[in-house]
Write a protein that holds these residues in place. Structure first.
Motif, short mmCIF file in Angstrom:
data_model
loop_
_atom_site.label_atom_id
_atom_site.label_comp_id
_atom_site.label_asym_id
_atom_site.label_seq_id
_atom_site.Cartn_x
_atom_site.Cartn_y
_atom_site.Cartn_z
N ARG A 466 33.73 36.90 44.95
CA ARG A 466 33.61 37.90 43.89
C ARG A 466 33.70 39.33 44.43
NH1 ARG A 466 31.16 37.96 38.76
NH2 ARG A 466 31.75 39.94 37.78
N GLU A 467 33.17 39.55 45.64
CA GLU A 467 33.23 40.87 46.25
C GLU A 467 34.68 41.29 46.49
OE1 GLU A 467 31.12 41.15 49.89
OE2 GLU A 467 31.50 43.30 50.15
N TYR A 473 40.67 44.13 42.06
CA TYR A 473 40.87 44.58 40.68
C TYR A 473 41.13 46.08 40.61
CZ TYR A 473 39.79 40.28 38.09
OH TYR A 473 39.84 39.02 37.54
N ARG A 474 40.77 46.82 41.66
CA ARG A 474 41.02 48.26 41.65
C ARG A 474 42.51 48.60 41.76
NH1 ARG A 474 36.57 50.42 46.08
NH2 ARG A 474 34.75 49.29 45.27
N HIS A 475 43.29 47.64 42.27
CA HIS A 475 44.74 47.91 42.40
C HIS A 475 45.38 47.92 41.01
CE1 HIS A 475 48.91 47.65 43.61
NE2 HIS A 475 48.55 47.81 44.88
N PRO A 476 46.10 48.96 40.68
CA PRO A 476 46.64 49.09 39.32
C PRO A 476 47.63 48.00 38.91
CG PRO A 476 47.58 50.76 40.79
CD PRO A 476 46.45 50.12 41.53
N LYS A 477 48.21 47.30 39.88
CA LYS A 477 49.20 46.27 39.56
C LYS A 477 48.57 44.87 39.41
CE LYS A 477 53.07 48.60 41.89
NZ LYS A 477 54.12 48.47 42.94
N VAL A 478 47.26 44.77 39.63
CA VAL A 478 46.57 43.48 39.54
C VAL A 478 45.99 43.31 38.14
CG1 VAL A 478 44.62 42.11 40.34
CG2 VAL A 478 46.05 43.33 41.99
N ARG A 479 46.38 42.20 37.47
CA ARG A 479 45.83 41.91 36.14
C ARG A 479 44.63 40.98 36.24
NH1 ARG A 479 47.26 38.13 31.87
NH2 ARG A 479 49.04 37.39 33.06
N GLU A 480 44.78 39.88 36.96
CA GLU A 480 43.70 38.92 37.19
C GLU A 480 43.78 38.46 38.64
OE1 GLU A 480 42.07 38.79 33.26
OE2 GLU A 480 41.35 37.93 35.14
N VAL A 481 42.64 38.14 39.22
CA VAL A 481 42.65 37.63 40.59
C VAL A 481 41.49 36.66 40.77
CG1 VAL A 481 41.29 39.60 41.43
CG2 VAL A 481 42.65 38.26 43.05
N GLN A 482 41.74 35.61 41.52
CA GLN A 482 40.72 34.65 41.92
C GLN A 482 40.87 34.43 43.42
OE1 GLN A 482 38.28 33.14 40.02
NE2 GLN A 482 38.93 34.40 38.27
N VAL A 483 39.76 34.48 44.14
CA VAL A 483 39.77 34.29 45.59
C VAL A 483 39.14 32.94 45.92
CG1 VAL A 483 38.85 35.13 47.78
CG2 VAL A 483 39.79 36.75 46.12
N ILE A 495 41.03 33.01 53.71
CA ILE A 495 40.93 33.60 52.38
C ILE A 495 42.29 33.60 51.70
CG2 ILE A 495 40.33 35.67 51.09
CD1 ILE A 495 38.44 36.31 53.50
N CYS A 496 42.31 33.14 50.48
CA CYS A 496 43.52 33.14 49.66
C CYS A 496 43.24 33.85 48.35
CB CYS A 496 44.00 31.71 49.39
SG CYS A 496 45.42 31.59 48.28
N ALA A 497 44.02 34.88 48.06
CA ALA A 497 43.90 35.59 46.80
C ALA A 497 45.00 35.11 45.86
CB ALA A 497 44.02 37.10 47.01
N CYS A 498 44.61 34.55 44.72
CA CYS A 498 45.55 34.08 43.71
C CYS A 498 45.63 35.17 42.64
CB CYS A 498 45.09 32.76 43.12
SG CYS A 498 44.82 31.48 44.35
N VAL A 499 46.81 35.74 42.48
CA VAL A 499 46.95 36.97 41.70
C VAL A 499 47.88 36.78 40.51
CG1 VAL A 499 47.66 39.40 41.78
CG2 VAL A 499 46.55 38.36 43.77
N MET A 500 47.41 37.25 39.36
CA MET A 500 48.28 37.42 38.20
C MET A 500 48.59 38.91 38.13
SD MET A 500 46.25 34.90 35.54
CE MET A 500 47.31 35.29 34.14
N VAL A 524 39.99 40.52 54.34
CA VAL A 524 41.36 40.74 53.88
C VAL A 524 42.06 39.39 53.74
CG1 VAL A 524 43.58 41.82 54.41
CG2 VAL A 524 41.44 43.00 54.98
N PRO A 525 42.61 39.07 52.57
CA PRO A 525 43.21 37.75 52.37
C PRO A 525 44.38 37.49 53.32
CG PRO A 525 42.85 38.84 50.26
CD PRO A 525 42.60 39.86 51.33
N ARG A 526 44.32 36.34 53.99
CA ARG A 526 45.47 35.94 54.80
C ARG A 526 46.61 35.48 53.90
NH1 ARG A 526 45.68 31.16 59.45
NH2 ARG A 526 47.94 31.22 59.75
N TYR A 527 46.23 34.78 52.82
CA TYR A 527 47.24 34.29 51.88
C TYR A 527 47.12 35.04 50.56
CZ TYR A 527 47.12 30.32 55.12
OH TYR A 527 47.13 29.53 56.25
N VAL A 528 48.25 35.48 50.04
CA VAL A 528 48.31 36.06 48.69
C VAL A 528 49.36 35.27 47.92
CG1 VAL A 528 48.80 38.09 47.31
CG2 VAL A 528 47.62 38.35 49.50
N GLU A 529 48.93 34.59 46.88
CA GLU A 529 49.84 33.75 46.09
C GLU A 529 49.84 34.26 44.65
OE1 GLU A 529 51.01 31.67 49.28
OE2 GLU A 529 51.73 31.25 47.25
#
Length: 562
Positions: A466-467, A473-483, A495-500, A524-529
Motif C-alpha cells: 500500500r505504501e 498514485y502521485r504519477h499523473p499517468k497512473v490511473r490504478e495500481v496494485q503492488v 516487487i511487481c507493480a501492476c498498472v492501469m 522500487v518495483p523491479r517489474y512493472v506490468e
C-alpha cells in the motif's frame, strides 16, 4: 513447573519459561554493569574505521557525546534521530541518548526525501545525527534540499519540521550543521549524567523504529528499556553467549537485528561486537570472521548464501565460528546444512519476531534438529505467551492454522502518537496481533505459514504494497495500481507493480525514474506490468492472489509450460 512450551492437545497456546528474572535495568545501567565487570576487555571493533575500544573507553566516549547532546538542549523524552549506515557514531548515539533518557529514532539509511520528512515530522525529532553519504545516498545533499538556508545564528527553523532544532553531520563541516566530532568532544559531565540516569524508569520509551503498514504510511513502534534489554538478553542466552564470544554484525543497526539482538545482546553478556563494514559485503564479512576470530555471526539467509557463493569462501578459516542467527526470511535447508558444515556454525539458530515485539518471540535451540531449524522458527521465548486464533478470535486446535498473537514484556508501548493504530494492533488484554499465520505442533515448535497482512519480504526487508501504491498514485499517468510480490531466487520476493495507465505513453522506465531518489531503493518495483483490469470479487475488492498468479505466468511463461 515454570516452563511448558507444549500446547495442550485441544489448543494452540504456549507459555514461555518464567523462572529467570526479567532485568529491570535501563540501557545506561546495563552498560555500567558491564563496564564495571570488564573495563579493559574489548567491547567494540569497527574494522572499516580502524577503531577498537575497551568497555571503559567506549563508556567514556558515550559520556562525552551524551554531555554534548545536553548542551544542544536535548533532555529526557526528546527525540534524537540517527540516519546512517553502520558506523561508530551510530552505536555511540544509541547509548548516549539512553544515558540521558532521550528517545533514539532509527531512520532507515535507504530513506529518501519524502520518507525522511515524514519520519522526522511524525515523531518530532529535535536533533538529527546524519552520515554525510553512503553509496548512492547523499544525506547532506538531501537535507540541504529539505531544509531552508540556515539563518545567521545557525538555528534551524523549518516550517515543515517545526520540532527540528539542529542537524549534526559526521565528517567535514557543512554550513548550517554541527560537526559530530565537535559535539562528541564535549568534556564529560559524569556527575550530571549519573543524576539523570538514576531517575530513568525501565518502562520509559527509549527507541522508535518505523514499520510500515497497510495504511501506506510508516508507524513509529515505540520500545522501552525493558522491552529491548530483556529481549537482547534472552536472544543471546539461547545461543549460550558468554563474555568470551565475539559477534560479527553485518546486519544494519537501524533494524532490531543489529541494535537489539546484536549490540545490546553483546552488552548483556560482555561479549565483543564486531562490525565488518558500513554495509554488507560477503568477502569483507568472511575476512572479518577469520581475522577477528569471531564465534558468532548474524545475517538473513541471502547474506549466508552470498558468503557461501563467494569465490574466496574457502580461502578463509572460519573454524572459530560456533553459533549465530538467521532471521528475516525462511532459510532453505541446503543453506542451513552448508552453514553448519562449511561455516562451522553447528549451533546456529533461527529467530522470528517483529519490531513491535522487540523483536524476537520464537527462536530455535542450539541443539534442535536441522530439519526443525528450517521448517519451524523454534520455541517460544521466556516470559512470553502466544496463542493462534481464528478470524473470530477463538484459539485454534494444535496443528491448525491461526493468526499468531503474543503477549508479555516484549510488546511495544504503542505506535507513536497513533492511539487508534495501537488499539488495532494490541487488544484490551494486551495481545499483539501480528498478522502472521502460523501453526504449533505437539512439541511446541512454531511454523510461520503465511501472512494475513498485505506484506511481502524482499531480502529480509518488510515491504508493504500500500505504501508503494500510494506513492505511484502521485504519477499523473497512473490511473490504478496494485503492488504484489513475485517469487525470486535471490531475494525471496521481488516487487511487481501492476498498472492501469491513464496515458498509453507511460513506460516502466518512466515509473522507475519517478521512484528513484523518492522512495527507498528496495521499494522500487523491479517489474512493472501494464494491465487493462484487475481480477475483482463481487464486492469490488481486488483479488491479489489471482493477480499474482497471472503476473507470474506473464513474467515467467516457462512456468506455464512446466
Amino acid at each position: 513447573m515454570t516452563y511448558d512450551d507444549r500446547p495442550r492437545p485441544e489448543e494452540s497456546r504456549l507459555r514461555g519459561d518464567d523462572s529467570a528474572l526479567l532485568l529491570e535495568d535501563s540501557i545506561a545501567g546495563l552498560l555500567a554493569r558491564t563496564v564495571a565487570a570488564r573495563p579493559d576487555a574489548e567491547a567494540l571493533v569497527f574494522r572499516e574505521h580502524g577503531l577498537r575500544l575497551s568497555w571503559r573507553e567506549f563508556a567514556q566516549a558515550v559520556d562525552r557525546l551524551a554531555t554534548g547532546l545536553l548542551g544542544l538542549g536535548v533532555g529526557r523524552g526528546d527525540r534524537v534521530g540517527i540516519w546512517s549506515p553502520n558506523r561508530p557514531e551510530w552505536v555511540l548515539t544509541q547509548f548516549a541518548t539512553a544515558r540521558i533518557g532521550a528517545i533514539l529514532v532509527n531512520v532507515n539509511p535507504a530513506y529518501r526525501l519524502a520518507e525522511l520528512e515524514y519520519a522526522l515530522r511524525h515523531v518530532g525529532v529535535r536533533v538529527l545525527i546524519t552520515a554525510d553519504r553512503f553509496k548512492t545516498s547523499d544525506y547532506v545533499g538531501m537535507l540541504c534540499e529539505l531544509l531552508p538556508p540556515p539563518p545567521a545564528d545557525g538555528a534551524i527553523a523549518a516550517a515543515n519540521l517545526p520540532d527540528l532544532r539542529a542537524v549534526v553531520a559526521m565528517g567535514a563541516a557543512v554550513p548550517g550543521m554541527l560537526r559530530f566530532d565537535d559535539v562528541a568532544a564535549t568534556p564529560a559531565d559524569t556527575a550530571r549524567l549519573d543524576r539523570l540516569t538514576a531517575v530513568l524508569d525501565p518502562g520509559d520509551p527509549i527507541n522508535i523504529q518505523f514499520t510500515s503498514g497497510t495504511t501506506g504510511l510508516p508507524k513509529g513502534a515505540t520500545l522501552s528499556h525493558r522491552n529491548i534489554v530483556n529481549n537482547a538478553n534472552f536472544v543471546t542466552a539461547r545461543m549460550g553467549f558468554t563474555d568470551r564470544d565475539r559477534l560479527c554484525i553485518p546486519v544494519p543497526l537501524y533494524h532490531c537485528f543489529g541494535m537489539v539482538m546484536g549490540v545490546l545482546g553483546c552488552v548483556t553478556k560482555g561479549a565483543t561486537m564486531i562490525f565488518p563494514g558500513e554495509g554488507f559485503d560477503p568477502d569483507v564479512t568472511l575476512e572479518c570472521v577469520a581475522e577477528e576470530g569471531c564465534t558468532a555471526l548474524y545475517g538473513v539467509p541471502t547474506m549466508f548464501s552470498a558468503m557461501l557463493a563467494s569465490e574466496r569462501f574457502h580461502h578463509h578459516d572460519l573454524s572459530t565460528l560456533r553459533t549465530g542467527i538467521m532471521a528475516g526470511a525462511p532459510c532453505p535447508i541446503e543453506v542451513m546444512k552448508r552453514v553448519r558444515a562449511e561455516m562451522h556454525m553447528s549451533q546456529v539458530t533461527i529467530a522470528y519476531g517483529m519490531t513491535e515485539t522487540s523483536p524476537v518471540s520464537f527462536q530455535s535451540m542450539t541443539d534442535d534438529p536441522v530439519e526443525k531449524r528450517v521448517s519451524t522458527v523454534g520455541h517460544i521465548h521466556p516470559h512470553l505467551e502466544v496463542k493462534l486464533v481464528d478470524p473470530q478470535g477463538h484459539i485454534v486446535p494444535t496443528g491448525a492454522v491461526g493468526e499468531l498473537c503474543t503477549r508479555g514484556y516484549s510488546v511495544m508501548r504503542g505506535y507513536w502518537n497513533e492511539p487508534q493504530k495501537t488499539a488495532e494492533a494490541i487488544d484490551a488484554e494486551g495481545w499483539m496481533h501480528t498478522g502472521d499465520l502460523a501453526t504449533i505442533d505437539a512439541d511446541g515448535y512454531c511454523s510461520i505459514v503465511g501472512r494475513s497482512k498485505d506484506m511481502l519480504i524482499r531480502g529480509g526487508e518488510n515491504v508493504y504494497p500500500r505504501e508503494i501504491e500510494e506513492f505511484l498514485y502521485r504519477h499523473p499517468k497512473v490511473r490504478e495500481v496494485q503492488v504484489i510480490g513475485i517469487p525470486d531466487d535471490r531475494y525471496g520476493e521481488e516487487i511487481c507493480a501492476c498498472v492501469m495507465a491513464r496515458d498509453p505513453s507511460l513506460t516502466a522506465e518512466e515509473l522507475r525514474v519517478f521512484c528513484k531518489g523518492q522512495i527507498a531503493h528496495y521499494k522500487v518495483p523491479r517489474y512493472v506490468e501494464f494491465v487493462d483490469e484487475f481480477p475483482m470479487t463481487v464486492t469490488g475488492k481486488v483479488q491479489k492472489f489471482i493477480l499474482r498468479d497471472q503476473m507470474v505466468l506473464r513474467i515467467f511463461p516457462e512456468a506455464q509450460a512446466g
